[in-house]
Write an enzyme that holds these catalytic residues in place. Structure first.
Site, PDB file in Angstrom:
ATOM      1  N   ILE A 155       0.643  -1.041  -0.250  1.00 44.42           N
ATOM      2  CA  ILE A 155      -0.373  -0.083  -0.227  1.00 44.42           C
ATOM      3  C   ILE A 155       1.655   1.102  -0.149  1.00 44.42           C
ATOM      4  O   ILE A 155       1.974   1.817   1.314  1.00 44.42           O
ATOM      5  CB  ILE A 155      -0.763   0.007   1.477  1.00 44.42           C
ATOM      6  CG1 ILE A 155      -1.949  -1.381   1.449  1.00 44.42           C
ATOM      7  CG2 ILE A 155      -1.862   1.082   0.953  1.00 44.42           C
ATOM      8  CD1 ILE A 155      -1.719  -1.430   0.223  1.00 44.42           C
ATOM      9  N   GLU A 156       0.672   2.127  -0.672  1.00 45.39           N
ATOM     10  CA  GLU A 156       1.848   2.991  -1.318  1.00 45.39           C
ATOM     11  C   GLU A 156       0.876   4.687  -1.528  1.00 45.39           C
ATOM     12  O   GLU A 156      -0.436   4.412  -1.859  1.00 45.39           O
ATOM     13  CB  GLU A 156       3.126   3.024  -2.601  1.00 45.39           C
ATOM     14  CG  GLU A 156       3.717   1.564  -2.207  1.00 45.39           C
ATOM     15  CD  GLU A 156       4.107   1.279  -3.612  1.00 45.39           C
ATOM     16  OE1 GLU A 156       4.972   2.496  -4.215  1.00 45.39           O
ATOM     17  OE2 GLU A 156       4.854   0.070  -4.123  1.00 45.39           O
ATOM     18  N   GLY A 157       1.946   5.087  -1.333  1.00 43.04           N
ATOM     19  CA  GLY A 157       0.895   6.790  -2.115  1.00 43.04           C
ATOM     20  C   GLY A 157       0.939   7.303  -1.191  1.00 43.04           C
ATOM     21  O   GLY A 157      -0.068   7.195   0.417  1.00 43.04           O
TER      22      GLY A 157
END
Length: 315
Positions: A155-157
């Protein structure tokens, strides 16, 4: 602790390692992301060829990039396959890998279009992952689902951090029906804003910490920041979780560690009882050198090598 790190950095590059140590030790190994290298996808080889290489203990299909909040889930395995046909095309290759005692995971997330809107939404996504990628069950109108060995939360950003703890809890509930693994792929900042609540559930078997592309923790000619971040993470995670060093294998990327330097660094990392090995982004850049990055470091990833070293009283 700092003096021990300095000693390791000084002495281990000069060390002659035993050639008799098995690189297939059950205690640690190399994980690699496969299927996500833009237009160069075919050049990383098929999934079966990846597993045939003998370099990896874990291969992660990258990635399920769209899910949650009433979105139609979709995945991107670049030029290898697309849509529901991927399940049929990849099934025999997944089985081949598993028959070689290689665990095959699916990563969810990345930088695309996903989020979770409620606990109920998290449950719906968990049900989808179970049916399509974990259970091996028939999927109405789409044939047989895959029977992978686990899910990686990547899970990024700049997005919401809500309900990933619900998602990992819902997935964990399916482990009463089948054993599979759950991994959190985090940045190096503690706490990880997106996954900290999920990590604290204690349901993750592995934490893969990305110690690159961040000046506070990456290798920059010195390993001090990297080793300090590793120390903090290995103490921070739940006691049941093992920790991967997340690395990049493209020399042009920030935080790249040359193989000969990583071999030295590994000797320190393996002092941690929850050391799991290394997690590489990605298969394509791994095999651009000859021998591959993985093949250069593989004999030194196993904890067995450290036992050989400590018997020589170098510390």
């Amino acid at each position: 602790m700092a003096s021990l790190k300095q000693a390791l950095m000084l002495f281990f590059p000069l060390l002659a390692f035993s050639s008799t140590v098995s690189s297939n030790s059950e205690d640690a190994g190399i994980a690699v992301y496969w299927g996500q290298n833009m237009e160069e996808g075919v050049k990383e080889g098929t999934l079966q060829e990846t597993c045939q290489s003998g370099s990896y203990k874990y291969v992660t299909l990258a990635s399920l990039t769209v899910f949650g909040c009433n979105r139609t889930p979709s995945w991107d395995f670049d030029s290898h396959c697309s849509g529901w046909d991927c399940l049929t095309e990849l099934a025999p290759e997944v089985e081949f890998c598993q028959n070689q005692d290689i665990l095959v995971f699916l990563s969810i997330g990345g930088m695309d279009d996903y989020s979770l809107c409620s606990p109920e939404d998290a449950k719906e996504v968990a049900n989808f992952l179970w049916q399509v990628f974990l259970s091996g069950q028939q999927i109405p109108d789409h044939g047989q689902g895959l029977a992978l060995n686990g899910i990686v939360f990547d899970i990024e950003g700049k997005r919401s951090n809500l309900y990933y703890d619900n998602l990992v809890t819902e997935l964990n509930a399916f482990r009463t029906q089948k054993q599979f693994y759950l991994t959190a792929a985090t940045g190096c900042t503690i706490p990880d804003y997106l996954l900290d609540k999920a990590i604290k559930t204690g349901y993750f078997d592995f934490i893969s910490v990305k110690l690159y592309e961040n000046s506070t923790c990456q290798f920059d000619g010195s390993a001090n920041n990297l080793l300090n971040s590793w120390d903090i993470w290995t103490r921070y995670v739940p006691s049941n979780a093992k920790v991967f060093l997340g690395i990049i294998t493209n020399p042009s990327d920030n935080g790249y560690i040359p193989p000969e330097i990583l071999i030295s660094i590994l000797q320190y990392l393996k002092l941690s009882p929850n050391y799991a090995g290394i997690n590489e982004w990605n298969r394509y850049s791994d095999v651009q050198s000859n021998p591959s990055y993985s093949d250069q470091v593989l004999p030194y990833v196993s904890k067995n090598v450290l036992r050989y070293v400590t018997e020589k009283s170098w510390l």
